[in-house]
Write an enzyme that holds these catalytic residues in place. Structure first.
Site, mmCIF file in Angstrom:
data_model
loop_
_atom_site.group_PDB
_atom_site.id
_atom_site.type_symbol
_atom_site.label_atom_id
_atom_site.label_comp_id
_atom_site.label_asym_id
_atom_site.label_seq_id
_atom_site.Cartn_x
_atom_site.Cartn_y
_atom_site.Cartn_z
ATOM 1 N N HIS A 1 0.833 -1.206 0.000
ATOM 2 C CA HIS A 1 0.000 0.000 0.000
ATOM 3 C C HIS A 1 0.862 1.248 0.000
ATOM 4 O O HIS A 1 1.959 1.253 0.550
ATOM 5 C CB HIS A 1 -0.932 0.014 1.217
ATOM 6 C CG HIS A 1 -0.213 -0.102 2.526
ATOM 7 N ND1 HIS A 1 0.197 -1.325 3.037
ATOM 8 C CD2 HIS A 1 0.197 0.840 3.415
ATOM 9 C CE1 HIS A 1 0.818 -1.127 4.187
ATOM 10 N NE2 HIS A 1 0.842 0.185 4.443
ATOM 11 N N HIS B 1 0.935 5.269 1.116
ATOM 12 C CA HIS B 1 0.342 6.322 1.949
ATOM 13 C C HIS B 1 0.369 7.620 1.131
ATOM 14 O O HIS B 1 1.400 7.948 0.539
ATOM 15 C CB HIS B 1 1.182 6.558 3.207
ATOM 16 C CG HIS B 1 1.261 5.383 4.137
ATOM 17 N ND1 HIS B 1 0.546 5.324 5.309
ATOM 18 C CD2 HIS B 1 1.966 4.229 4.076
ATOM 19 C CE1 HIS B 1 0.822 4.170 5.930
ATOM 20 N NE2 HIS B 1 1.678 3.502 5.201
HETATM 21 P P1 AMP Z 1 2.296 0.311 7.293
HETATM 22 O O1 AMP Z 1 3.154 0.604 8.473
HETATM 23 O O2 AMP Z 1 2.770 1.039 6.061
HETATM 24 O O3 AMP Z 1 2.070 -1.167 7.072
HETATM 25 O O4 AMP Z 1 0.939 1.014 7.618
HETATM 26 C C1 AMP Z 1 -0.260 0.389 7.806
HETATM 27 C C2 AMP Z 1 -1.280 1.496 7.921
HETATM 28 O O5 AMP Z 1 -2.561 0.908 7.846
HETATM 29 C C3 AMP Z 1 -1.201 2.285 9.222
HETATM 30 O O6 AMP Z 1 -1.024 3.662 8.934
HETATM 31 C C4 AMP Z 1 -2.555 2.003 9.882
HETATM 32 O O7 AMP Z 1 -3.065 3.126 10.566
HETATM 33 C C5 AMP Z 1 -3.419 1.618 8.710
HETATM 34 N N1 AMP Z 1 -4.513 0.719 9.018
HETATM 35 C C6 AMP Z 1 -4.450 -0.464 9.685
HETATM 36 N N2 AMP Z 1 -5.671 -1.027 9.761
HETATM 37 C C7 AMP Z 1 -6.529 -0.181 9.134
HETATM 38 C C8 AMP Z 1 -7.926 -0.200 8.883
HETATM 39 N N3 AMP Z 1 -8.702 -1.200 9.306
HETATM 40 N N4 AMP Z 1 -8.469 0.846 8.196
HETATM 41 C C9 AMP Z 1 -7.682 1.863 7.783
HETATM 42 N N5 AMP Z 1 -6.360 1.936 7.984
HETATM 43 C C10 AMP Z 1 -5.781 0.931 8.654
#
Ligand code: AMP
Ligand code: ZN
Length: 130
Positions: free
Chosen positions: A97, A99
């Protein structure tokens, strides 16, 4: 099944911003700034390295579309795009993903700290695998 696959399937709710055949964009549940979005492929790939070339064009298009909408809709002055690949880089959700983080003049967010540039064999080591 991973949490983002559950969101894509509609089994877990999300703040959906945009969707097409290939890509879903939704609000991060723990935003760095208002409007912080996540752009994901509907197929499950763990990191950037698994995303096929022909999928990447859809991600790129969505990133541009969202960046533009954040700037216009939120009157943001800019935006950061970030991607954590593998846990050592801070990846927590193992579904690739991006950001997209709206930025505002004077918002106080800091870039990663830089270090002094060093010459060395590491450059050769990188180039071996290109
Ligand atoms: P990463 O550290 O790049 O894997 O970031 C994962 C991101 O996903 C974090 O910023 C979380 O806040 C976000 N996240 C996790 N679960 C959810 C969810 N159910 N809905 C929206 N965002 C999420
Ligand atoms: Zn997944």
């Amino acid at each position: 099944m991973c949490i983002f696959c559950k969101i894509i399937k509609g089994e877990v709710p999300c703040g959906k911003i945009y969707e097409d055949e290939h890509v879903l964009v939704f609000l991060d549940i723990n935003p760095i700034s208002k409007g912080h979005c996540l752009v994901v492929t509907k197929e499950h790939y763990e990191t950037l390295l698994e995303i096929p070339e022909d999928e990447s064009i859809y991600l790129f298009k969505a990133l541009k579309k969202i960046g533009k909408a954040l700037m216009k809709g939120l009157k943001a002055d800019g935006f950061n795009i970030g991607m954590n690949n593998f846990s050592a880089a801070g990846q927590v959700v193992m579904h690739a993903h991006f950001h997209v983080i709206p930025r505002f003049k004077g918002d106080g967010l800091k870039h990663w700290p830089g270090k002094k540039f060093e010459e060395g064999d590491y450059v050769k080591e990188i180039k071996r695998f290109l």
